[in-house]
Design a protein around this motif. Structure first.
Motif, short mmCIF file in Angstrom:
data_model
loop_
_atom_site.label_atom_id
_atom_site.label_comp_id
_atom_site.label_asym_id
_atom_site.label_seq_id
_atom_site.Cartn_x
_atom_site.Cartn_y
_atom_site.Cartn_z
N GLN A 125 0.77 -1.08 -0.03
CA GLN A 125 0.05 0.17 0.02
C GLN A 125 0.78 1.26 -0.01
O GLN A 125 0.46 2.46 -0.73
CB GLN A 125 -0.93 0.05 0.97
CG GLN A 125 -2.16 -0.80 1.06
CD GLN A 125 -3.37 -0.37 1.79
OE1 GLN A 125 -2.90 0.20 2.95
NE2 GLN A 125 -4.61 -0.49 1.48
N SER A 163 1.67 2.17 -3.45
CA SER A 163 0.42 1.99 -4.55
C SER A 163 0.38 1.08 -5.25
O SER A 163 0.02 1.29 -6.30
CB SER A 163 0.54 3.68 -5.11
OG SER A 163 0.58 4.70 -4.01
N MET A 170 -1.30 -1.92 -4.25
CA MET A 170 -2.24 -2.88 -3.58
C MET A 170 -3.31 -2.36 -3.95
O MET A 170 -3.98 -1.10 -3.71
CB MET A 170 -2.22 -2.81 -2.10
CG MET A 170 -3.19 -3.58 -1.47
SD MET A 170 -3.28 -5.39 -1.76
CE MET A 170 -1.65 -5.98 -0.69
N SER A 171 -4.64 -3.00 -4.28
CA SER A 171 -5.75 -2.52 -4.77
C SER A 171 -6.84 -3.26 -3.62
O SER A 171 -7.91 -2.53 -3.45
CB SER A 171 -6.38 -2.99 -5.91
OG SER A 171 -5.55 -2.82 -6.88
N ASN A 223 -8.45 -3.85 0.35
CA ASN A 223 -8.38 -3.41 1.66
C ASN A 223 -8.00 -4.58 2.54
O ASN A 223 -7.65 -5.62 2.14
CB ASN A 223 -9.69 -2.92 2.29
CG ASN A 223 -11.05 -3.96 2.07
OD1 ASN A 223 -10.59 -5.09 2.22
ND2 ASN A 223 -12.15 -3.36 1.76
N HIS A 260 -4.45 -5.91 -7.59
CA HIS A 260 -3.48 -5.01 -7.81
C HIS A 260 -3.54 -4.50 -8.99
O HIS A 260 -4.29 -4.97 -9.95
CB HIS A 260 -1.77 -5.32 -7.48
CG HIS A 260 -1.48 -6.93 -8.26
ND1 HIS A 260 -1.28 -6.82 -9.45
CD2 HIS A 260 -1.29 -8.10 -7.86
CE1 HIS A 260 -1.10 -8.09 -9.85
NE2 HIS A 260 -1.09 -8.89 -8.75
#
Length: 414
Positions: free
Chosen positions: A110, A113, A115-116, A118, A220
């Protein structure tokens, strides 16, 4: 769009064409790419040390022995005792490593940036992976300890063969039973792009009845494709990021590369060489582990190497062995990837598409490492190596080649 620049009278210059691509990655984007990948060098070391520490804690506090004792209270059968010990080990060891796993596989991704998901979605997938491990790991460990008991001098050789069987069975079953647990796979839509992919495959007698697209964007934004499976389950798969973020020439370049893995029998080469590395490691373990247990076994409550409570001893030694072998395993995979690159350039004949894809991978892979750095830490050729290979292919195979000046910001295009 990409701008074309005719070269001077001296002709197409490979280095000029290469630099035209490499120089598009500058400033904060390059700094972030380098920082992410270089940080991974230390993760290799710290990850191995974290695993060793977790196993040492299981020995130091006699938890492995406690797992064995539980097994002995449940059953008198040695295979059952081993299975229960392995099952409890496979639950507790990941719990001990959980802080490290959360940092490296979630928070760090994360931070950059990449990681897509939660946290809850990511954690759910981790639990699915753990459930799969809780089925496979005990079976493998039961088999290995049975061999240790029955062939105390040559168990390492037989165990290498058993690992090979597990690998091959896993490769056959994974595309059908494992991968769909994490992503949805659908046949690629009919159309001009699929027609071009199938035409390339037909030229080399590569089966392309099944080309799948999977929804990896939910995890991702990295572009990816692969050849998976063996025999009846073999298939080519590309993720939705590749379809949505790249051009047709880039997709063809990637698919040509993946076809290269199939045509060049890389699956068999890589399995064979990995088994050689595993076998050498197991041989070393078969000589070192009994000495460690003879010296420290009493304080760990580990009786001998046939005792399933010795499992953390074996895994400590195996973790150390694979850490030492990291340059070798990286070089093995990098060799196969480089061969597939060369095949893909010949098959797709899209050198600029290939160069663009190589540049896009700079999101998470350092673009211009040093020679020794690439040899030690890269399991794929670097972006610079791949772009240079593509431009050399272009110089050797394209009539009147032109230097392409990529449009500013093309790496940011979605």
């Amino acid at each position: 769009m990409l701008d074309l620049l005719a070269t001077a009278a001296g002709g197409f210059d490979v280095e000029t064409a290469t630099r035209a691509y490499l120089d598009t990655l500058q400033g904060p984007a390059r700094a972030q790419s380098d920082a992410y990948f270089e940080g991974g060098y230390w993760l290799i070391l710290w990850g191995a040390l974290a695993s060793i520490l977790a196993d040492w804690l299981l020995l130091r506090f006699r938890l492995a022995a406690a797992f064995r004792n539980i097994g002995e209270r449940v059953s008198k059968r040695r295979w059952a005792v081993t299975g229960i010990t392995a099952l409890l080990y496979s639950i507790v060891a990941p719990i001990l490593l959980l802080p490290w796993t959360i940092y490296t596989e979630f928070f760090r991704e994360q931070q950059y940036s990449l990681m897509s998901q939660n946290f809850s979605t990511w954690a759910g997938e981790q639990l699915v992976g753990l459930a799969i491990e809780l089925i496979i790991a005990p079976l493998l460990i039961i088999a290995i300890y049975a061999l240790i008991r029955r062939a105390p001098k040559s168990w390492w050789l037989w165990a290498t063969g058993v690992i090979g069987v597990f690998m091959l069975v896993g490769m056959v079953l994974a595309p059908v039973f494992v991968s769909p647990l994490f992503n949805t796979y659908e046949e690629m839509e009919q159309g001009p792009l699929r027609d071009r992919i199938e035409a390339v495959a037909a030229k080399y007698d590569i089966p392309a009845e099944h080309i799948y697209v999977f929804d990896q964007s939910k995890q991702h934004k990295r572009i990816s494709a692969n050849v998976s499976g063996l025999g009846p389950t073999i298939r080519i798969s590309l993720n939705d990021n590749l379809l949505e973020r790249t051009s047709e020439e880039e997709i063809l370049a990637v698919m040509g590369h993946e076809m290269g893995h199939y045509k060049l029998d890389h699956v068999w080469w890589i399995v064979g060489i990995y088994l050689a590395i595993f076998g050498t490691g197991l041989f070393t373990i078969s000589r070192v582990a009994p000495r460690l247990i003879a010296r420290h076994g009493q304080k760990w409550d580990v009786r001998d190497i046939t005792d399933p409570a010795s499992l953390p001893v074996l895994t400590i030694l195996f973790s150390a062995w694979m850490l030492v072998m990291t340059p070798a395993t990286n070089s093995l995979v990098r060799w196969a990837e480089s061969e597939a690159d060369a095949f893909g350039l010949d098959a797709a004949q899209e050198p600029d598409g290939f160069a663009k894809v190589a540049m896009r991978l700079s999101e998470y892979r350092k673009i211009e490492p040093g020679l020794v750095e690439e040899m030690l830490f890269f399991d794929h050729p670097s972006g610079a190596t791949r772009v240079r290979m593509a431009m050399q292919w272009k110089a050797d195979n394209v009539t009147d080649p032109q230097v392409v000046i990529p449009e500013e910001g093309y790496l940011d295009a979605e």
